[in-house]
Design an enzyme around this catalytic site. Structure first.
Site, PDB file in Angstrom:
ATOM      1  N   TYR A 194     -14.441   4.498   7.634  1.00 25.15           N
ATOM      2  CA  TYR A 194     -15.142   3.290   7.183  1.00 25.15           C
ATOM      3  C   TYR A 194     -16.626   3.297   7.566  1.00 25.15           C
ATOM      4  O   TYR A 194     -17.140   2.379   8.200  1.00 25.15           O
ATOM      5  CB  TYR A 194     -14.403   2.043   7.699  1.00 25.15           C
ATOM      6  CG  TYR A 194     -13.064   1.900   7.025  1.00 25.15           C
ATOM      7  CD1 TYR A 194     -12.956   1.239   5.806  1.00 25.15           C
ATOM      8  CD2 TYR A 194     -11.917   2.488   7.556  1.00 25.15           C
ATOM      9  CE1 TYR A 194     -11.738   1.142   5.151  1.00 25.15           C
ATOM     10  CE2 TYR A 194     -10.691   2.398   6.901  1.00 25.15           C
ATOM     11  CZ  TYR A 194     -10.620   1.721   5.698  1.00 25.15           C
ATOM     12  OH  TYR A 194      -9.414   1.623   5.037  1.00 25.15           O
ATOM     13  N   HIS A 207      -7.562   0.526  -4.685  1.00 22.99           N
ATOM     14  CA  HIS A 207      -8.409   1.315  -3.774  1.00 22.99           C
ATOM     15  C   HIS A 207      -8.896   2.527  -4.538  1.00 22.99           C
ATOM     16  O   HIS A 207      -8.075   3.347  -4.969  1.00 22.99           O
ATOM     17  CB  HIS A 207      -7.599   1.827  -2.580  1.00 22.99           C
ATOM     18  CG  HIS A 207      -7.279   0.791  -1.552  1.00 22.99           C
ATOM     19  ND1 HIS A 207      -6.594   1.086  -0.396  1.00 22.99           N
ATOM     20  CD2 HIS A 207      -7.570  -0.533  -1.483  1.00 22.99           C
ATOM     21  CE1 HIS A 207      -6.469  -0.012   0.336  1.00 22.99           C
ATOM     22  NE2 HIS A 207      -7.043  -1.008  -0.307  1.00 22.99           N
ATOM     23  N   CYS A 210      -3.521   2.557  -4.500  1.00 24.14           N
ATOM     24  CA  CYS A 210      -4.462   3.332  -3.675  1.00 24.14           C
ATOM     25  C   CYS A 210      -4.520   4.739  -4.251  1.00 24.14           C
ATOM     26  O   CYS A 210      -3.627   5.562  -4.018  1.00 24.14           O
ATOM     27  CB  CYS A 210      -4.037   3.355  -2.210  1.00 24.14           C
ATOM     28  SG  CYS A 210      -5.166   4.399  -1.245  1.00 24.14           S
ATOM     29  N   HIS A 262       0.864  -1.184   0.000  1.00 23.12           N
ATOM     30  CA  HIS A 262       0.000   0.000   0.000  1.00 23.12           C
ATOM     31  C   HIS A 262       0.902   1.236   0.000  1.00 23.12           C
ATOM     32  O   HIS A 262       1.857   1.300   0.762  1.00 23.12           O
ATOM     33  CB  HIS A 262      -0.862  -0.030   1.269  1.00 23.12           C
ATOM     34  CG  HIS A 262      -1.916   1.013   1.312  1.00 23.12           C
ATOM     35  ND1 HIS A 262      -1.649   2.329   1.617  1.00 23.12           N
ATOM     36  CD2 HIS A 262      -3.243   0.937   1.088  1.00 23.12           C
ATOM     37  CE1 HIS A 262      -2.777   3.011   1.579  1.00 23.12           C
ATOM     38  NE2 HIS A 262      -3.770   2.199   1.255  1.00 23.12           N
ATOM     39  N   ASP A 293     -12.489   2.999  -1.046  1.00 25.75           N
ATOM     40  CA  ASP A 293     -11.735   3.152   0.186  1.00 25.75           C
ATOM     41  C   ASP A 293     -12.638   3.888   1.161  1.00 25.75           C
ATOM     42  O   ASP A 293     -13.775   3.489   1.349  1.00 25.75           O
ATOM     43  CB  ASP A 293     -10.433   3.886  -0.168  1.00 25.75           C
ATOM     44  CG  ASP A 293      -9.325   3.647   0.821  1.00 25.75           C
ATOM     45  OD1 ASP A 293      -9.464   2.772   1.667  1.00 25.75           O
ATOM     46  OD2 ASP A 293      -8.315   4.351   0.749  1.00 25.75           O
ATOM     47  N   HIS A 294     -12.199   4.944   1.740  1.00 28.85           N
ATOM     48  CA  HIS A 294     -13.038   5.622   2.735  1.00 28.85           C
ATOM     49  C   HIS A 294     -14.278   6.228   2.095  1.00 28.85           C
ATOM     50  O   HIS A 294     -14.318   6.426   0.890  1.00 28.85           O
ATOM     51  CB  HIS A 294     -12.232   6.746   3.386  1.00 28.85           C
ATOM     52  CG  HIS A 294     -10.870   6.312   3.784  1.00 28.85           C
ATOM     53  ND1 HIS A 294      -9.779   7.116   3.759  1.00 28.85           N
ATOM     54  CD2 HIS A 294     -10.425   5.100   4.200  1.00 28.85           C
ATOM     55  CE1 HIS A 294      -8.714   6.448   4.159  1.00 28.85           C
ATOM     56  NE2 HIS A 294      -9.073   5.209   4.422  1.00 28.85           N
TER      57      HIS A 294
END
Ligand code: DNO
Length: 391
Positions: free
Chosen positions: A363, A305, A278, A240, A348-349
């Site tokens: 999350y 991501h 990501c 990552h 992702d978020h």
């Protein structure tokens, strides 16, 4: 791409049956109760895999199998810890779990200063404010020579923040930077620790004098040691990127740019040594142009991501809605769908919205569900383009 979702195990309030209803196909999770550095037993992996499969889903990706600090700073325990890591990879491979995400960030994983930055519409996003971060570094952590790492404007704001701050403001900043964003990602500090700043200082000490090249060498050592087991069981490891993609707190960071990524892929040139693309972390660095990067690294990308940031003046950044921001998710989806339609991707978020409360930072349920819907729409449009040979 395969639609996956980061799920925190049986304790997660978001259940697997909820995820099935919103179109999730694969699960991204970890054995969150196993202490960092210990072997993941095959029986525990199988048990969780079967639980996920019984819900009609599959365990697509491990995020994360954490790399212990002593591997990153080359402490005396390093070889034993690498042996444990190899054993965990073997157990995962034997159980059919073949995509494993990790990171190589010293001491601290992802960093945000504000976990509830408000938008005018009433939702909130995660946010990074350089002056608040510098305030933590200079005045709370009191790191030696920290001032030298920040611009005069930032130092001026640090002074203003420090004179106006209440003990509660300090407590919240420490909590945001080194507790709430760290504990649940298998970080070094958990919500139960009573002196997080003290633990943090102790960890920083282990890296005193470490250069970027030293850290690169330690990553090369680790990757060379684990590649044979990855080859044997067909496991794809995917690092990552550093979030944010820049050196912090006097620590080197080595997965921050196209040059860095090209370096580690070549240093151990094996298809099982790959990248988690990501888009959120990479787009937080103004130096990164994500579309050419996706083209350059698609063949060695094992996990994606999807998230996007906007970089603001002074090095601040905000997590943008998935339809906006500098990551250009539609373009990235075009590249990855064409390269490998079986790549696992997760949003992702997400924002906090519609009553999202009490989730791990970033999350949320509604915010991520909205983002998944948006990204799924983009993916459908891109598949249509591919099927009709429009791209
Ligand atoms: C934060 C995450 C990271 C990531 C790890 C992977 O939300 O993107 O914590 O899971 O760095 O090792």
């Amino acid at each position: 791409m395969i639609k996956t979702w980061r799920w925190f195990g049986r304790k997660d309030r978001i259940t697997l049956s909820m995820l099935r209803q919103i179109g999730v196909e694969g699960i991204v999770t970890a054995l969150h109760d196993i202490p960092n550095g210990a072997v993941w037993p095959a029986a525990a992996i199988e048990e969780l895999r079967d639980f996920i499969e019984a819900a009609g889903l599959r365990w697509s990706v491990v995020e994360s199998l954490p790399v212990s600090e002593a591997i990153k700073y080359a402490g005396p325990e390093r070889d034993g810890l690498i042996q444990n890591y190899i054993q965990s990879l073997e157990n995962l491979g034997k159980c059919g779990i073949r995509t494993v995400c990790y990171n190589f960030m010293p001491v601290i994983d992802w960093i945000r200063t504000d976990l509830e930055h408000p938008w005018p519409d009433g939702t909130t996003s995660l946010y990074f404010d350089m002056a608040e971060f510098a305030w933590f570094d200079i005045c709370i952590l009191q790191r030696e020579h920290a001032e030298a790492d920040y611009s005069p404007q930032v130092r001026k704001r640090v002074h203003e923040l420090d004179s106006a701050a209440s003990p509660e403001d300090r407590r919240r900043l420490v909590e945001n930077i080194i507790v709430k964003t760290q504990g649940f990602v298998n970080g070094n500090i958990s919500e139960k620790d009573t002196d997080p700043v003290g633990i943090f200082r102790g960890l920083l000490e282990k890296y005193r004098g470490m250069t970027r090249d030293d850290l690169r060498e330690n990553m090369r050592y680790f990757l060379s040691a684990v590649m044979p087991v990855c080859e044997q069981y067909g496991v794809n490891l995917c690092v990552h990127p550093d979030d944010p993609p820049m050196p912090v707190l006097g620590l080197p960071r080595i997965v921050t740019s196209a040059e860095d990524i090209a370096w580690f892929l070549k240093a151990v040139d094996n298809p099982h040594n790959g990248l988690t693309f990501c888009a959120g972390s990479l787009s937080a660095g103004a130096h990164n142009d994500l579309v050419p990067m996706a083209r350059q690294f698609a063949a060695r990308t094992h996990f994606v991501h999807l998230r996007s940031c906007d970089v603001l003046p002074g090095g601040n950044f905000i997590e943008a809605p998935h339809t906006r921001g500098r990551a250009h998710l539609v373009e990235l989806i075009r590249i990855f769908e064409k390269a490998n339609p079986a790549l696992p991707m997760r949003v992702d978020h997400g924002k906090n919205m519609l009553g999202d409360r009490g989730y791990n930072a970033g999350y949320s349920f509604h915010g991520r569900m909205l983002a998944l819907g948006q990204v799924e729409g983009m993916m459908a449009a891109v598949r249509n383009e591919i099927e009709n040979e429009l791209i």
